[in-house]
Design an enzyme around this catalytic site. Structure first.
Site, PDB file in Angstrom:
ATOM      1  N   GLU A 339       3.678  -5.364   1.091  1.00  0.00           N
ATOM      2  CA  GLU A 339       2.313  -5.206   0.897  1.00  0.00           C
ATOM      3  C   GLU A 339       2.412  -3.123   1.274  1.00  0.00           C
ATOM      4  O   GLU A 339       3.605  -2.995   1.518  1.00  0.00           O
ATOM      5  CB  GLU A 339       1.515  -5.393   2.361  1.00  0.00           C
ATOM      6  CG  GLU A 339       2.075  -4.601   3.297  1.00  0.00           C
ATOM      7  CD  GLU A 339       0.951  -5.150   4.708  1.00  0.00           C
ATOM      8  OE1 GLU A 339       0.270  -6.319   4.111  1.00  0.00           O
ATOM      9  OE2 GLU A 339       0.633  -4.600   5.566  1.00  0.00           O
ATOM     10  N   CYS A 340       1.539  -3.095   0.333  1.00  0.00           N
ATOM     11  CA  CYS A 340       1.730  -1.476   0.439  1.00  0.00           C
ATOM     12  C   CYS A 340       3.212  -0.770  -0.529  1.00  0.00           C
ATOM     13  O   CYS A 340       3.791  -0.836  -1.400  1.00  0.00           O
ATOM     14  CB  CYS A 340       1.323  -0.520   1.264  1.00  0.00           C
ATOM     15  SG  CYS A 340       0.435   1.342   0.740  1.00  0.00           S
ATOM     16  N   GLY A 341       3.508  -0.018   0.551  1.00  0.00           N
ATOM     17  CA  GLY A 341       5.134   0.555   0.872  1.00  0.00           C
ATOM     18  C   GLY A 341       6.117  -0.367  -0.033  1.00  0.00           C
ATOM     19  O   GLY A 341       6.785   0.115  -0.800  1.00  0.00           O
TER      20      GLY A 341
END
Length: 462
Positions: A339-341
């Protein structure tokens, strides 16, 4: 024992006051358990809480979880604590919508029946502080404002004016924090710099401890921290029990091991999420994409949380053997949640704020490019594809908080997104390649344990 620290708006010194109180409480009774909580989806402030208390800070977010889960989480983790302290979010009444207090500090104070200590920024004001305090105290009579902390007080004369103004209101002054420059926690594009990157953290905490010991009225403050039982849920509020949903089955009895990326580049994890992994029987095996050259041995799944891969893009890129190890594991079919990074790390490359390009794992045929625009907010995500976590058509709640965007989006996106109340269109988002679930949308598994059960079953069966 519990209080909630609220601000009249963002930037008034909520975090400084919270950390000073935590440090002072811990110093007063080192053997006592001091449990902290944070309203909302933030990852970084809780790192500072945990550094001081030695315990995981717990997020209280009724959108990512539920009202019922917030109450049960608070009850569970405050039960055996000598003191419990909740740091609010933004201003006291600021939340997910302008129409009501959903997901605000006030919302949590109501749910938990916890008194509010209101931080007032007194810089450039004197008698007007009374109008601010009066407005906050009367805006919602369901909220108990136990007292105020006067922050950024410039002099003894300034303090005299402020206390004279507040005296007719009979609002206790619980602390006075002088205007000062010797306590400064550095920040960058997503908020405070995480604790793992700060060389002067010990010195900062020592100064906060001194502030906490000397600038609060502990004779008034400590009696306020007696906790009252949570009030019953009103008709129509989400949830009916006070027990968080428990995993339906344990999946790790045969040694299920999940490699979790955890270093300076990847540190955004909710403590409750990690607990759910363990409660389901999975062993989380930490490793560093920056410094470890290979994935851990004998693993059945990969977990990449958010963080700052753009800041450490050069180190991540230079660790070619780690990137190749991840690439090989994913194309072999290992279930992966990013998720995200974590999503950014799985891209072909990352382009940082200086427009420098760094090769990454190259599982997702796109580039994550940093930009000035901050994308944030709660998201109602409707799954458009099956993935190791979600099933097509399923609705889940998450949160976005990033300054990067992708140069190419998937031709089979994972989610259709909507805001909490906004009907403005959002782009389709997320990737499902191989056995990868990769998305900018952060998830809290506390009230959505079925998502993690599904992921771990994939890991168990792969």
């Amino acid at each position: 024992m519990a209080i909630i620290i609220a601000g009249e708006r963002s930037g008034v010194g909520k975090t400084t006051a919270t950390l000073a109180l935590l440090a002072a409480l811990k110093a007063r009774s080192p053997s006592n358990k001091v449990q902290s909580f944070k309203v909302g989806p933030d990852y970084i402030d809780p790192m500072f809480h945990s550094y001081i208390t030695g315990l995981p800070c717990r997020n209280l977010d009724p959108v990512l979880t539920s009202e019922d889960y917030v109450r049960s989480c608070f009850a569970k983790h405050s039960r055996n604590a000598a003191y419990s302290l909740i740091e609010g979010v933004m201003g006291l009444f600021d939340g997910a919508t302008g129409k009501d207090d959903t997901a605000s500090t006030a919302h949590i104070a109501r749910l938990l029946n916890v008194p509010v200590v209101l931080i007032l920024n007194c810089a450039s004001t004197s008698r007007s502080v009374a109008a601010i305090a009066h407005g906050y105290r009367t805006f919602d009579p369901r909220i108990q404002i136990a007292g105020v902390v006067l922050n950024r007080v410039g002099s003894d004369r300034h303090l005299e004016l402020l206390t004279q103004a507040l005296e007719p209101l009979n609002i206790p002054v619980l602390g006075v924090l002088p205007r000062q420059d010797n306590i400064s926690i550095p920040d960058r594009h997503l908020g405070l710099i995480p604790t793992a990157e700060m060389s002067d953290l010990v010195g900062i905490i020592e100064r906060l401890e001194h502030l906490g010991k000397n600038c609060f009225d502990w004779e008034k403050l400590l009696p306020l921290m007696g906790i009252s039982p949570p009030q019953p849920l009103s008709h129509g509020e989400r949830g009916v029990t006070l027990t968080p949903p428990l995993p339906q089955e344990r999946l790790g009895d045969e040694g299920l091991r999940i490699a979790i990326a955890h270093d300076r580049a990847f540190s955004f994890y909710y403590a409750d999420n990690l607990d759910v992994f363990r409660e389901m029987g999975a062993e989380l095996v930490p490793w560093s994409p920056i410094s470890d050259h290979q994935l851990p041995e004998n693993i059945q799944g990969l977990y990449f949380g958010g963080g700052f891969p753009e800041v450490f893009a050069n180190e991540l890129s230079e660790n070619k053997t780690a990137r190749e190890s991840v690439h090989k594991a994913i194309i072999s079919g290992i279930p992966t949640y990013a998720e995200c990074g974590g999503l950014m790390y799985l891209c072909d490359r990352i382009v940082n704020f200086e427009d420098q390009s760094f090769p990454m794992v190259n599982i997702l045929p796109t580039t994550a490019k940093m930009g000035k625009r901050l994308i944030l907010g709660y998201r109602k995500a409707i799954a458009l594809e099956d993935s190791p976590l979600v099933q097509k058509g399923e609705l889940i709640w998450g949160h976005e908080f990033h300054r990067s965007s992708l140069t190419e989006n998937s031709d089979r996106p994972l989610y259709s997104l909507q805001g909490y109340v906004s009907h403005l269109p959002y782009p389709y988002e997320g990737w499902q390649n191989y056995q990868v679930h990769a998305s900018y949308t952060h998830l809290h598994f506390g009230a959505q344990t079925h998502l993690l059960e599904r992921f771990l079953k994939k890991c168990h069966n792969q």
